[in-house]
Structures are given as C-alpha cells and as structure tokens.
Design a protein around this motif. Sequence first.
Motif: not given
Lengths: 780, 480, 486
Positions: C20, C23, C31-32, C34-37, C39-41, C46
């Motif tokens: 947390f 975040l 934004a980055l 969500s682009l890079l990983i 899955d995290l978002f 999973p």
Amino acid sequence: MKQKLGILIILTVLGLLIYSFKSGFFDRPPQGYIEPPLPEVVDYNFHIKPILSDNCYTCHGPDANKRKAGYRLDLEETALLELPEHPGTFGIVPGNPAKSMLYEHVISEDPAMVMPPKESNLALSPYEKKLLKKWIEQGAVFEKHWAFIPPKKATVPTTELSELQQNEVDAFIFEKLLEKGLKPSPRADREILIRRLSLDITGLPPSPELVSDFMADNAGTALEPFIDRLLASPQYGERMTQVWLDVARYADSHGYQDDSYRSMWPWRDWVIHAFNENMPYDEFLTLQLAGDLLPDAGKEQLLATGFNRNHPITQEGGVIQEEYQSYYVVDRANTLGKGILGLTLECAKCHDHKYDPLSQKNYFEIYSFFNNVDEKGLQMDAVQAANQRYFADAPYITISPEESRGVLDFVNNTEGKKVNVMVMNDSAPRQTYIFNRGAYDDLGEKVYPNTPSIILPFPEEFPKNRLGLAKWVTHKDNPLTARVFVNRIWAMLFRNGLVVTSEDFGVQGSLPTHPQLLDWLSKDFMEHGWDIKYLLKKIMLSATYQQSSKATPELLEADPENLLLARAPRFRMSGEMIRDYMLASSGLLNREMGGPSVRPYQPAGLWEETNAGGNRGVLTSYTEDTGDKLYRRSLYTIWKRTLPPPNMTVFDAPNRDFCEVRRQNTNTPLQALALQNDVQMLEAARVLAQRCIMTVKDPNLLVPHLFERILIRSPKSEELKVLEAYYRDALEQFRAKPENAQKLIAMGAYEDLGTAPEKTAALMLTAQVLYNLDETITKE
Amino acid sequence: MGQKNSGRWANFPIFGMTVFLVFCLLFESFLELPPLVGWLGHWHPLVLHFPIVLLLLVCIMGLLGKKVSTLLLTVTTLSALLTAITGFFLGSKALPKGNLLLWHQWLGAAVALLAVIWYWLRQNRLDKRPFASIIQVILIVLVGITGHYGGMVTHGEDFLALPIGNEGDKIPEDPFIYGHVVVPILENKCVSCHNPNKRKGELLMTDLDQLLIGGGTGPAIVANVPEKSLLLQRVHLPVDDEEHMPPDGKEPLTEEEIAILERWIALGASDTLRLTHLKADEPLSTLIKKQLMPQDGNEYRSFPKMADSVLLRLGTDYLTLQRISANSNALAVAVFLPPQYDPSILEGLREVALNIVSLDLSGLPLGPQEMEIVSLCRNLERLELDRTLVNDAGFKGLQGLTKLKLLKAYDTDLTDASMAVLQQMEGLQQLYVWDTQISGAALSQLKDRLPALQINTGIDPGIKESFIQGDTVSLEGTKN
Amino acid sequence: MENDKNDSKDPLKVNRRHFFSQLSVGIGSLALGSLLIPDLFKTGTPALEGQPLGIPHFAPKAKRVIYLFQSGAPSQLESFDYKPTLLKRMGEDLPESVRNGQRLTGMTAGQSKFPLMPSASQFKQYGKSGAWVSDYFPHIAKIADDICIVRSMHTEAINHDPAITFFQTGSQQSGRPSLGSWMSYGLGNENQNLPSFVVLTSRGQGNSQGLYSKLWSSGFLDSKHQGVLLRSGKDSVLYLNDPEGVSRSDKRHLLDQVAALNKMHHVETGDDEIESRIAQYEMAYRMQMSVPDVMDIKKEPESIIKLYGEDSQVPGTYAANCLQARRLAENGVRFIQLYHQGWDQHGNLPNEMAGQAKDVDKASAALVLDLKQRGMLDDTLVIWGGEFGRTNYCQGNFDPKNYGRDHHPRAFSIWMAGGGIKPGISYGETDEFGYNIVKDPVHINDFHATIMHNMGLDHEQLTYKYQGRRFRLTDVAGNVVKDILS
C-alpha cells in the motif's frame, strides 16, 4: 506576431517541463514496479522451467491422467509437436513467439483463451512472459533437469578478491558476490569463531580449555588443528547422529494407536559409532540400505539395516495387515526419496508425478526393492508386548551382552540384558503391483525392482535387490546422492542449503544459489572417498564460513535472505543443542555415550493425559529418571512419537512419524516460556551459579565469570553494568526475603552445593537472564 | 522570413524523427531498447498533451479558413512525432502489448505521420483546401480515438463508460425476468463463445429469438419444456462430459442460475415477464429476490477508505481491528481486558469510528470516556457491552447509533431508564438484556414499539431448571 | 518455503502494508504502473493466493469453532440414527447385498455371522423438527431445534489412527496441518495474548483410544499455528508458571534485563530476528497473565456451573472443558478443540455408552444454550462427533443386554450448531439398516469445506506451497454442503 506566438509556445513547453521535473514527474517508479533486466541468454533450467512447472505442468505435465488438450510441455519432443486439438498450430515454434500458441495464450487478454486459466488462480507476471518470449526467440532450447545431470567440477573461478580466498569454496562464493557488487564480511572474532566451530562439530559449546588454548594460539589464523581436535572428539558422532535421526525418523516407540516401546537404540549407537569412525558416506548408506545382503554380513552390518525399520508400526487391534504392510514399504521408499535422493517420490504413489519425470511405475519399481521383508505384522497388542518384553517386531536380531562387549562394543548395553533390534531381510519375496490411485487393495500391473532411468539407468550387472539399489545410490554417476548430502551438510552449517529445499531437488524444488559450487563440492566429496570429515573441514576452512555474521544495513538491503553469503548466517540452535548447551555450560552434562534412551525432566502427566487409558504398555506413564541419567545429551531422550519431548517440539523438532530433512526455525512465545521455566533450564542456572560462587573468590569477578561460562566471550562494559546492577538488586531482594531464595534454589534434583542461598538465588537469576538471551541460543 | 527559417531548421528533425518512428514500428520485435530509452518513455504521459491541444488548434483554425502559421504547424508536427516516439518507448516496456495498447500505438503513429504529411504539403505549398481539410478532419477524429484508447490503457477499458454501465448489474425493483436476470447470466457464462464473432456451434446467445432458433444441434430453448431445451441439457451433464456446458475450464453456472433458467423456460421463456407477475409461491420469485439482495460489501461502499497501515498502527496487544472481509472498509473491532486497564484504551478508534460496524467491548470496566467514543461509531451494526460497567448515563449517549442491529448488554446495570434510547434504535433486531435491572414490562413495551426485535432474556427458565435438576442417565448398576 | 517468516506480525500483513505504501505515488506513475505491470492493478483471484492472512476471503458467518470431538467413535445407532428395522429383524444376518464388499477390521473379519443388533436405548422425536434422539442424550434432545444432525457422514478409514487423523488433518497419514492450524493460518489471532488454536482433553470410563500430538500439529505450516494443549492443573500451558520465589515483578525486572541486553546485541548484529525474539518474550509474559485468567472458572456464577453440571467444577472433566471452551471463545480464541476419549465400544456397549453419554450429554447441550444466551451461537460453530460410525451388527456373542459394535466407515452421525449452520434440521439418510447412505452423503472433505466456508475461507484458495506443491486442507476434493447453511 506569429513568431511571438511560436516563442510563447516553446517557452511554455520549457516552463512546463522544468516544473514537471521539479514535481518529480519523471522520478523512477517506486520499488517493485521495476523488473530485473532480462538475462543475456535465457536458461531453460534456471529461468523457464520454474515458470512452466509452477504454472503449466499440472495440466500439461508428466501426469497423463490430468493432461489437458493432449499437450505435454515438460518434454522437448512433445512440447514442439503439432497441437492435437488444433491441427496446423504448434505450442512452441522455436525462434517465433508469434507463431507459438503457448505464448499467444499466455499473453492473451481474452479470458476464454488466457493461460493459465482464471480458475487456476495462477497468473504469469509480465517479466515471466517476457522471459518466455525471449526464450522462444532464442530457439526454445530444452535441457535435462539440472539435478539429473551428474555433477562436474567446473574450473575454479579467479576473482580480484583472490587475496581473501582461503580455498575453492570462496572462489565460487566471491564470484557471485562480485556480480552483485558485494564484498565478503571480515573474519569473525576469534571467540565467536571457536564457539561456532564447536557448536557445528560437536553440538556443544567449546570447553574452557579449548577456548584458552585457542585464544593463546597467537599464530592466529591456524584453525586446522582445532578443527581436527573437535572432529576427533566423540561428541562429533553424537552431533552428526542428532541430525541423521530426523532423516531416519528414529524413535523409541512404535507410533500409531498405542505407541508403545521399541528397542531400536542399539541402531542409534551404531550410527554414532559410524560417524566417529568417519565411515565413508557411501558405505554408511550401503550398510543401512543393504547391510544384510553384503557377502560377509556380520552383526554390525545387520544392525545397520535397522534404518529401514525405524518407521511407525501399528499395534492397533483389528487393522488389516496388507494395508499397513504397504504403508511400511511406502515409508521406506519415501525415506529413500526424501532423505537420500532429495526427491518427493511419494507424489508418484497415486499417479504419475505432476512435476518430475517420475511415473507411478517408477515409484512401485523402487517400492518393490523394500517389499520382501518378512514382516509378521501385529503380533500382540501393547499390553501383551509389555508383559513379554516384546519390543521388536520380526525380523530382528538379538544382541547379547557378550557381543556388546565384543564385535558390537559401541553398543552401550548398560542393562546387561539381551536386546532385540528390528532389522531388514528379504526372506519373504513378494510380487509387487502398481496400486491404482495408490490404494493397496486395487492392484494394477506387475512391476519388478528397478530405478528411474532419468536419474541413472540401473546397471545390468547389479543384483536386482537392495544391495543393487545401494550400489546404484552410491554409484559415481548418480547425480543426486552426493549433491543431496553435501547440500544438507551445507544447510547444517549455513541454515540454508545451496539448494534451499533440501528435501526436493526435483523440478519444483528451489534452484541452487551456487550450482557450480554445489557440483564442485559434491564431486570433490566423491573423489575423496565420500569422506564426511574432509567435507566439513573443506567448508570450515573457507573464508566464507569464517566470516562475521554481522548484518550491515547495506547487506540487509542487498541480500536480506543472505543467500549470497556476504556474511555468515546467524540462526537459532535446535532444541537439542539448546538443552545440551545449558547442560554443558553449567557443568551438569553427563557425557556417557549410547545406551537405552533416558527420561529427563518432563512436565508431569503429559503421557497419561493422551494415552489410550489404563495400562497400555511400557509408555503409558512417564517417570523421570534420577541421578546423572537426567543430564544425558538430548539425543538420548526417549522419543515417544505420539508425544515427543515437549521441550524439543516447541523448538520445531519433528514428531519422527516420517523422514524429515529440514526443520523450521521459528520464534514463538512457547519457546520463551520453555527457556524461562523448564526445570532443566532453572536447574542449570542454579548449579552454574553455585559452581561460580565456589570457584570464584573475588565477588567482583562473579558476574564476568558467569558471563564467559555461558557466552564464551568476555562481557562488554555496558553489558557488565546491566548485569552487575541486576545481580545487586536481586541480592538485596533475596536478602529481604530469604524464603524466596530458598524456594528458588530448590529447583532441580541436583544436590544443593551448599552455597549461601541469597547469593545463589541472585546469581541464578543473573544466569537465567544470560540463558534467555538471543545470543545464547543462537549460533553466530 | 520567419516562415522560411522555421521551414529550414525544422525539416531535418522532422524528417529524422519520421524515419525513426517508421523504423521502430516496422522492426519493433527486433528492438532491445536501452534503459535510457525506457526512461525517455516516461515523458510520454506529459508530452502527449501538447500535440492534442496544438493539433486540434491548427485543424480547427484550418477548417475555419484561418491561416495556420508554419511555425505553429512545425511545432505541432514535432510535438506529435515526439509524443509518438516516446509513446512507443513507453509501450515497449509493457510487453506483452495488449490489444488496447497496440491500437493506441498505431493510431498515435497515424496521427503523427498524418501531421508530417500535412507539414510536407505545406513545405511544398500543396496544402490547398480540399486535401488540407480532409487531413484536418481525419486528424481531429484520430486524435479523439487515440486519446480515448490511451485513456483506456491507463485508466481501464470503461473509464469513460457512462454510469449506467456500472448500474447495469444492479437489478431494478420490479425487473424483467429475461432482460434483467437471464441475460446477465448468459452474458457472464455463455456469450464469450456464442457471440456474433465466434458463434461456437453456430449458436448465438445474444438475443431471445436466436436462442429459440438455436444452433447446429437444434433449438437451445424450447418454451415451457425445460427438459427439451438443449441449453439446460448441456448444463446438467456431468462436468467431465465432453458435451457439458460451459466447457471444461470455463466457469460453470451456479445452481441458482440453472434453477432460474429452468423456471423461466418452464414459465414460457417470455421476455415480457416481470417479477411482480409471478405467484408468491413461484420458486423463481424467491430465487430472483435473492439476486435483488445487495451484493456483499456494497452497503459499506460509502465508508471512508482506510489503508492497512492505519490498522497496523491502531492495533495493540489488547485491541484487534480487522476488515470484515478482504478489501472491505468495514471494520470489526474487539477489545480485551488488559491487566492494567486504562480508560484511554479506545482513543485510537476515533480515527476510524465511521468504519466500525462491529465493536466488542465485553467485560471491560467501561466509563464515560469510552462510551463517548462508542457514541461516535455511527455505523455500528453490532455492539457488545455485556459484562461491562455501562450504566443508563453512559448508555444515553448511544442514541445516534441508529444502524444498530445487535446489542449485547446482559449482565449490566442498565435499567428501564435506558428504554428511551432503545426505542429509538429502529433497526435493532437482536437484544440481549438478561441479568439487568430492566423490567419485563419495559421490554414488552419495547417489543410493541419494535415488533421485529428479538429480545433474549436468557435460557428458557423451564429448560434451565431441567438442566440444573435433571442429570443424564445415572450409572447405577451399569458400572461393572 | 514461502511464508515461513518469523515476525511476530503476520508476514503478509507487513507485505500488504509495503504494497500500500507504494500506491502513494502520483497518477503519472500510476499510469506507468498500469502500463508496466498490469497484474498489479488487476483485482481478482490471482491476488488471492497471497491473501493477507488474518482476513477472510469473504464475510464470515462464524468467527470461531468449538469442536467437541468424541474420540473412539460413538455409535450412531444408539445416538442419532434411529433404525426400527434392526429391532424387527433383530438377530438376522446382515444381508450380503447391503454389506456389498465393505472391508472389515481384523476384529470382526473372522466372524461367520453378522447378526443385526438394535439399539439398547429408546428413541423419541424432539423439537419442532421432530429429530430422533436416543434416551442416552436427554439434554441434547432438549436443544434439538438448535442443532443440525448430519446422519450421512462417511469416511474411508476403518481404524482409529487413520480415521481420526483424516478428520483432524484431511489426510489419513500424518504430516498435514490440522484443521485448527489451517484456521489459525487463514484467520490469525483475534486476541494477541492467547494462542489462536487450543486443545483440551478429557477421558470417560469407556474403552478409549490414544490421542497424538500430530492431531493438533501445524504440519508444514509455521509452528506458531500449532495447537496449544491447555491442561488442567497449574501449568495450564507448558512451562507457563514461574518458579516459586519469583514474583511477577521479579519476572518483569528479569525480562527487562533480557530485553536490554538483547537490544544492545541487536544494534551490534543488525539481526532483526532479535527484535522479534523480544516481542515473543513479551507475548509470553502477557500469556502468563491472560491464560490463567481465562482458565479460572471460579469466576463463573453458581447457575452456570449447575447448567454445565457439577462436574464442571472438577478440572480435566469434559464438563469443565466445555465451560472452559466458552470462556476461551469469549476471549477470542479461534479454534477450540476438545477430545473426549472412551467411545470405542467393541463390547459392553449399553453400559459404556451410558457412561460416556453421562459425561458429555449435559455439558454439550449446556454449552450450546450458554453460547446462545450470550448471542455467541451465531458466530461460533459447535461440532459434536467422532471419527467413524459403528456396525449395525454386533461384535462378539449376541447379547442384547451386553453387545459390542465394530468400526463402520460408511455411515455415521454428527451434529453441528450455530456459526451459519441451519438449526433444527436432520440432514442425510441411511438405509433401513443404518448401513449405507441413501441420501445426501457428506464426506470428510465436504465437512471441512463447509467449516472453512462458514469461517469465511474458500477451501480451494487457502493453500500453502510446500515441497513444490500447493496443499489444501481438502486436498483435491470437497464441496460446501449448501443445504445445511443458514
């Protein structure tokens, strides 16, 4: 006008950029968002296989029954085939991710298509996806699982730290450190070093003499003579045995329902003997697996085979013999797998192994080696057994008092009575079948003794029995045996093995942190005739082993788990070591070796509360021993499977129901309570206090002396300040309330040495403070 | 003059960047970008705002017949290229590229290249009305779409979807059985394969007529005869059966869903049927009422957000805070009696007072200070004050706890004086008040006021008595 | 091994906090991110495997479990499964068609005949539900409308050790974590000063079978999830009591020195394990106060003592343990495991059964009533039952006054109450011989899945990776028995 406009725009752009720089817009994203760089060359075993086996093999692995879409991914030949259900497409097209359905599915965003499927609760990270992509681009090269390739001695690397290197071990360790831009820690203080050596080799703190000799040796660096001295001491055998007992699931009771007494201790004595004789590991295994089948098998060889009779045996009324007989054989097979080969064989009992290339057939072929024992099964229940002193189920050997003075002089038969010990034989040959779904009463096809060829094909010339199996296990080309043992020795010294999952060298096990080192040591170990003392010495003479265990913030940041070993490990001792430590440091320890297991202090009523009620054989109630039997080393404490010694189990000792090769290392409040209030601990504190008072005349030296006796180092001034102050307070307290002192020093059966009660009590509490320190129960 | 200059100095970078962009796009799969480049990518989210503004600006100017200055156009084109390239860099870090990202990438590139074309036309004085206008129109459209895709990539597909989209899963008071209940089920479980694109087994499940027509193997639904309806037959097959729907690996229908489909078909598979049309004893109506229940957690949506760090900070050895379930902002708090009790034990709770739905203070020597904090927990649904020192005075403060459903106050000193407060707790369902000073009369009053309330006054005296007296079968004579 | 961190706090909680804290970065890097990983978002399953321990997967019905285990296997035919046919056809041989191939234990395998034996005790119907209960259990009969009797339990094991191990760990062979340990692992402590999983044992007059520490072992889970044996007498927890002559304040003083020196050494070595050691010592110190306090039933009023029966004043009896269990539940212990030995009636069943029933009937029922009046029954799941059933034919010679019954795995009865279980129903049915299940069978895996469900855990998602495999309490099977959920 227009130019103004242009300039204006450009200026605003620049302005905004500068502002956004200040506002940290371009700061690197926080930790965790950053992925490690992709490796130059993607390695199948180290990069790809973990991903595949963890996420795909369940449905696309060795297990034929669970295979989905007829696609098998763990073998090169099948992985590259055309997909049966989608003609014209291929799971993997070397060099071409775009055409490889595997990659297509993995990166798909369509829930109907994505792999692994949603319901599996599995998902690949983008990094893993990239790895797969790159691997396929690089030609999707498959390799045999690393652990199934026989170890080779890689050329010892040369690093710029060569002046720090003390032997080959360091070369491999340092190489990795430099890769990560780390440097090894300096050598540990000499006091810490001698304590570490003594604990690792003998499981006991160093004797004051040894310490003084060591500190006196001004030459400084020469550890070798001291290591030899320790290796030569009989306590070495006890230390090594302690560890082997977990592997051999040794216990003094049968386990299961009534869990009454069995007399296996002579076997335990043999193990101690074998280690002290420095019996080569291959011979050590051969005797235990097949001593009875050796050409000139004598009593000792027979005794050694007790190894495979250490499993639990039921004495429950009304069991079905076939069922339990199968459990026993299964246990032997599993023990071979987990304890000696580092494989989770049991996973192949009910179905083909999900991850490793082991078929159910393979499993029962190994099973069949152990399936010919002439086991009579349940002969009498616990009560009858107790009455008739029937403490060993057939087959067994009888050791006479004479023998224990002669050929088996290492058997400490104090009672001077005949003693029976369970052993192996092959006098009841059975036809082995595959058990469908592992059910003993659902027989499948016939199988015959054999070993998985994926590991090492069973040589024709070997006899198809346990002796042949032993030869196979100790064969120079067997890729597992040496690795697994070396790794366990490493784990004994460094907490983590080079392969962290000591019990599993299979596909799902963790990968070696230093594969080349592991291979080098294993090969070296075999080349030197499986010489265990040599192996220990080799490791202990390395700078790596002798490092300080201090963890700087940098090191913690760079390598929190200390897998790279830029510092020596620092971890809590086993329950046995802790108790022995207290006994030794307080001078209570009774160094007698071997013999029937003893009954030290144990909270009253434990056995009585859980036994099957009434009189159910020898182990229904616990009666403490008296005299110096109370102070034997912990490996001689009687082990009742259904209720093992509580002061061992709180420190993560397994219950010995099955082979265990790696204990947890937890840290719980119950441990704190045991260390504070176990009679044994209190008694040790008391006796040590009394001894100090008797030997140390100068009252100012009392506390320092106490300190050195326990921690094998001289106290720092601030430490001393705290303890001195505490001792004085306590002394006043007890002078104010002498009756409390009286009560307190009444702890334990050991005679009161008649020192002044108040003083004793106060110093006893001071000793307790020390005994409860993290440092005391930790190997630094 | 300014134009000429701008023309010349800009030609090279624009040409260079264009070539570079095209190269990147064509040979993407062969590129391994150095970290620095990746870093450049981080500029994208910032840079992209300029071309959007500038492009729209110049295009509109152009369309309105205003003269677009070459310098402006130059800057625009440059920024467009810059954006496209940085965007490509950024994207290249996000392997594997999802469809959204790919669309965004190509559209973005298109915008940039189109800008370049315009610029080129301008340099060669070719940007006469028709072409220019066409380009400008296309550009405006493209910019819009690209931007939207970009938005979806960063903020999720439906970040611009209208609120209705979200309301979709919420069923109205009197729903159409087909429209509001059946369709969502089919959409969740079937349409992923049986849609116009895939049409597995030539079956379309996107509207009722298609269902009745069915696919290769016959009608999916036969009105009034569930057992003849292929849809149900397939659903009922054993999971391992090849024919079972949804196929192996897909999420199967729940029993409720199957039951709903079954009853709906049995009732004629009509798309005009409403809940209120159903008879009371019709199983379907209960099934659907179940669906109407608020989804778990929804009722707590409005609660203030709260990070785990807060929980970790507020928790102590004797005070445990827990989310009632993962990712919920509703808290359950339990307090245990410490050896040295200190009235300030609850102070920490002020911070999260509105998140607490369940508070267990059993056995604590509660005083005014604690009760004051309790009175702040206005979202409390469950409060345990049993075996505490709470009295009428302290209890008065709890008037505000209107959401209270359960209250334990047994073994306390509460008297009839507290009745006034209880009277106000409209939502109260369970009340435990045995072993207090509260009179039976008062309780029956309360019962009249709140008929739904269950009042627990301890174990039924009869049973209790029989327990205290009677013993289980005596063993006389049986022991031997 | 994953998760085997030794922090005093749950490792995953810490990870979560870590997560947390990450975040708290601008929308730009979001934004980055969500682009890079992506899955995290992505929310969804999973993430669940790394479910922050101590938080249920979904809102739970039950917060805790009290498992009244009747070790030795009480006969269903003398308790909750009424079979008049056995009386009608008393003495007749069990039809082979009914037995069809059921394997027998060595104790009756030799028997030439299998004469049907009716219950020595009468059955009556009780409560609105009209549940059949035998005269041995008059008090449990009185709470018929509060409990759910499951008459269709079945298992594979036919011997005590594997059977009881199966019930407690989900596997017939030892080595798996026990039910309570899974709960502790999945839900964590509610009260930081008490263990989250405790065990209490008692023994009746009847023929009994042993208990094994493996039944409450944490197997491959971190051993802080191990069941803690609470014993009658002064050392209720092993090594809990300080030696005579050392007062609380003395102990406090001593621990302060230990802490002081440990802190110094922590600075010296930089090993955080020392900090957690200090924390463990503190918790131990708190336990020394909280445990005796909870165990002290003298605090209970006379009326309560009477409710549970006079035995409840005698430490170590089943009644005392039941009362104890309620006190522990009140104090936030997650899983309270009772064992009452002595239910293995191979012979002399009528007498022994009566004796065993006397031990448990009243106290078990009292526990349910007591929980109910405290509003605790709703979030406390009470379970009563043994490891398998007993045969409908008699073992040994045929004597309606003094007969025995052998082990029977195919059908037996248990009951549950509260904690999200539908009250006042009888679930499942056996054939007229009480030998085979004819309706709604409940396997041990289903039983486990249901318990976990009511505790807010998804039995398919609470996994632990060990030896390369993800282990579950329910292994590869188990369905929640929806019909008995309230």
